[in-house]
Design an enzyme around this catalytic site. Structure first.
Site, short mmCIF file in Angstrom:
data_model
loop_
_atom_site.label_atom_id
_atom_site.label_comp_id
_atom_site.label_asym_id
_atom_site.label_seq_id
_atom_site.Cartn_x
_atom_site.Cartn_y
_atom_site.Cartn_z
N HIS A 223 30.78 43.70 36.70
CA HIS A 223 31.32 45.07 36.73
C HIS A 223 30.22 46.07 37.08
CE1 HIS A 223 35.43 44.59 35.60
NE2 HIS A 223 35.21 44.11 34.39
N GLU B 283 39.27 43.33 37.79
CA GLU B 283 39.10 42.27 36.78
C GLU B 283 39.09 40.90 37.45
OE1 GLU B 283 38.34 42.41 33.56
OE2 GLU B 283 38.16 44.58 33.89
N HIS C 147 30.66 38.31 33.55
CA HIS C 147 31.79 39.14 33.95
C HIS C 147 31.43 40.62 33.82
CE1 HIS C 147 36.17 40.30 34.00
NE2 HIS C 147 35.71 41.28 33.23
N GLU C 148 30.80 40.99 32.71
CA GLU C 148 30.42 42.39 32.50
C GLU C 148 29.29 42.80 33.45
OE1 GLU C 148 32.31 44.17 30.80
OE2 GLU C 148 33.45 42.52 29.92
#
Length: 301
Positions: free
Chosen positions: A161, A233, A157-158
């Protein structure tokens, strides 16, 4: 935590679209500012004065946002006390470095700096001014309370980003909002002074009105920034599912739901953490993260 074998992969990026989204955002902002200038000129506002005011607003609006972005890694490390892993000292650190390296390669970016910060709250964040010079940090609480697959999903997930350029995009959006807040506040202040005070309001009254309008407009502008933050997100969750699996990301989010420790990330990096906001009612409009149940539902959908 057992060390996992590296995945050879195909060297290609599984996620992307950063360049096209960046071009669209910049192009849209330029078009909006140009349209605003034309309309203001039609309404009788001095074009030369408006151009100068727009440049002034843009310099101050984007200046602070980009300075914060350029210093984001140092600020994040200082704020959280995170320690960058220069050389893995144990099996857990080696596993973490190997996993971040593999996910970064699959996402099409260079391996970011990897750090661990001492917090019992399961969390992680990414920051940095460049896609290929970023920082990914995880808390001890995340490593100690989640399974290997869940930790990997959170890291993915990071990484998403970073690969999506979310830090830069957020900075550009914040800069545009700042610019319009500064610009519109001064235009409206001039109108108010000329109409209500017949230009006899004085400099102190003018600046007082400007400050009040900037607070009011900034209040509404932050709603726009937080709306975009919540949308990114969902995208990062979806991209994490691509890099790992939807089941792993759902499991990680469910693990966060079961946690009762407070989110202790400082303001400098809170918007890029994995933990969801607990805001309710109107405060949801100012939350950087959507509710966990909404994110889980989106992945299941």
């Amino acid at each position: 935590m057992d060390t996992k074998e590296l995945d050879a992969g195909n060297g290609g990026s599984k996620i992307g679209g950063f360049g096209s989204r960046m071009a669209l955002l910049i192009g849209t902002n330029i078009a909006v500012i140009a349209l605003f200038t034309v309309v203001a000129s039609i309404l009788g506002v001095n074009p030369q004065g408006l151009v100068g005011l727009t440049i002034f607003s843009a310099l101050f609006g984007f200046g602070g946002a980009f300075v914060s972005l350029l210093l984001s890694k140092k600020m994040a490390l200082r704020a959280t006390g995170a320690v960058v892993i220069e050389h893995p000292s144990n099996d857990a650190e080696r596993w973490l470095v190997d996993m971040v390296t593999r996910l970064s390669r699959e996402a099409g970016i260079e391996t970011p700096d990897i750090a661990i910060f001492n917090s019992p709250s399961p969390n992680a964040f990414a920051t940095g001014a460049k896609r290929n010079d970023a920082l990914v940090a995880v808390s001890l609480g995340l490593l100690e309370t989640m399974t290997a697959d869940e930790v990997e999903a959170v890291i993915a997930h990071e990484i998403a980003h970073v690969a999506n350029g979310d830090m830069v995009t957020m900075t550009l959006l914040q800069g545009v909002i700042n610019t319009f807040v500064i610009l519109i506040a001064r235009i409206l202040a001039n109108v108010i002074i000329s109409v209500l005070f017949r230009d006899r309001g004085g400099r102190f009254v003018y600046f007082g009105i400007v400050m009040a309008l900037q607070v009011l407009l900034g209040f509404f502008g932050s709603m726009i920034v937080m709306w975009f933050s919540r949308r990114r997100e969902f995208r990062a969750d979806r991209d994490s599912g691509t890099l790992t699996s939807n089941a792993s990301m759902i499991s990680a989010l469910q693990a966060l739901q079961r946690q009762h420790t407070d989110d202790v990330l400082p303001d400098e990096v809170a918007a890029f953490g994995i933990r969801a906001s607990k805001a309710t009612g109107v405060r949801k409009l100012f939350a950087s993260h959507p509710p966990l149940e909404d994110r889980i539902a989106a992945l299941r959908g």
